[in-house]
Design a protein around this motif. Structure first.
Motif: not given
Length: 388
Positions: A133-148, A242-246
């Motif tokens: 869940m902690k790792m999900g926060e890091v990946w979530g921020r990376q994904s948001d940076a791309y998608e937004k 979009h899985d795993l920040c791809i």
């Protein structure tokens, strides 16, 4: 000798009729030669575009063996050693903590590069565990940076952020699938002084003639990307996640995922497989030494670590260098040889190599969550059953 490979056609056509897949490609390689290559169904069902050898596939975790090969290149050149601590290359992985149901505590030892290659590092993928869940926060921020429309982190900077997340367990304690290959990608960048894409292109793709493999697709090739599908209650539908920040592969990504980011064709990936089948060499081009490939294809787990291989697809298997390694054909349900090795991806691309029989099998689809299923095993049993 390979007359019985006709049963592959029967199985693939049955899968199309049942709408288990929209389309796919199958290749069989024996003693360095492609003895079977067929394409079935649709690359895009809506437009009626047929599957062909030109189609590009999202490899997802079939990226990992290529990352392992890149790490092996550095190893045989004396640039790294498997016992080296990860913190030497990525300093945020120093003084790691473990976070599990018992709370937070110091890890018993450092992560090594060998821990990365065996998925015994404790570095999680995003998930439901405390560490995940902690790792999900890091990946979530990376994904948001791309998608937004933000600014995604580079490969190395993203992995350095992962180093700030507690581990799921002390390194070496057990096997658990996670982000180790992405971390290894950042190690390769650090050691080589090159972007991961540049290193792979120079050292693997260009020498092998893998001209359709990379982390993005030039505009003139984008129409060749096969459409992904997923089974839903309403039937087999287009998969849009979009899985795993791809990203969408339309431009070079900031984060080049050594765990999941590559696209390729079945013919391009066959060149990589032929190199491994040739013990490091294909078509007169040597990429790795013979002993290096033997190490790459070996089960590197201890008995204790192997006990945590609880996936159904890992029955009868060991693991090493981002690939499963067959130990008991009977337990696994294969008619292959002990020592056979390979891996698969989340959208269904699969390969395996049997060094004893000098035989390899590739099955490429874009069907979510079908990387290693009973259907894959049935196809594989047909291939090995064709040997006389």
């Amino acid at each position: 000798m390979f007359e019985n490979l006709k049963y592959i056609n029967t199985l693939m056509n049955e899968a199309l009729e049942k709408d288990s897949i929209a389309g796919g490609s199958v290749a069989v390689i024996h003693k360095g030669e492609t003895v079977y290559l067929e394409h079935f169904g649709y690359a895009d069902r809506a437009s009626g575009k047929k599957m062909s050898g030109d189609n590009l596939f999202r490899l997802f975790s079939l990226t990992k063996p290529i990352t392992a090969a890149a790490a092996m290149l550095l190893l045989e050149r004396g640039k790294i050693e498997l016992r080296y601590p990860l913190k030497w290359f990525l300093p945020t992985f120093d003084n790691m903590q473990v976070l599990d149901e018992n709370g937070l505590r110091p890890a018993d030892r450092d992560i090594t590069l060998g821990d990365l290659l065996t998925m015994t590092s404790g570095i999680s993928y995003p998930g439901g565990t405390p560490s995940g869940m902690k790792m999900g926060e890091v990946w979530g921020r990376q994904s948001d940076a791309y998608e937004k429309g933000g600014k995604p982190l580079s490969t190395r900077d993203f992995v350095l952020e992962m180093g700030n997340v507690p581990l799921a367990f002390t390194p070496g304690a057990k096997w658990e699938y996670g982000a180790s290959a992405d971390v290894m990608g950042a190690v390769i960048e650090t050691v080589s002084g090159m972007k991961l894409s540049e290193f792979l292109k120079k050292e693997i793709f260009e020498p092998l003639g893998m001209n359709d493999t990379g982390f993005y697709i030039p505009e003139e090739k984008y129409h060749r990307l096969a459409t992904p599908y997923v089974q839903t209650p309403e039937g087999n539908a287009v998969y849009t996640n979009h899985d795993l920040c791809i990203t969408d592969y339309k431009a070079p990504p900031a984060f080049e995922s050594g765990g999941a980011g590559l696209v390729s064709t079945i013919e391009d990936y066959s060149k990589f497989v032929k190199m491994l089948l040739g013990r490091g060499s294909a078509n007169g081009v040597r990429i790795l030494g013979r002993k290096t490939v033997e190490l790459m294809a070996s089960d590197c787990l201890t008995d204790t670590q192997r006990a945590s291989l609880e996936w159904d697809s890992m029955l009868g298997q060991g693991y090493g260098n981002f690939m499963r390694v067959l130990k008991s054909p009977a337990a696994a349900g294969f008619n292959g040889s002990a020592g056979e090795y390979g891996w698969d991806g989340m959208l269904g691309c699969y390969f395996c190599i049997d060094p004893k029989e000098e035989l390899a099998f590739l099955y490429f689809v874009q069907q979510a969550y079908t990387g290693c299923t009973d259907f894959t095993r049935r196809l594989q049993n047909v291939v090995w059953g064709a040997l006389e």
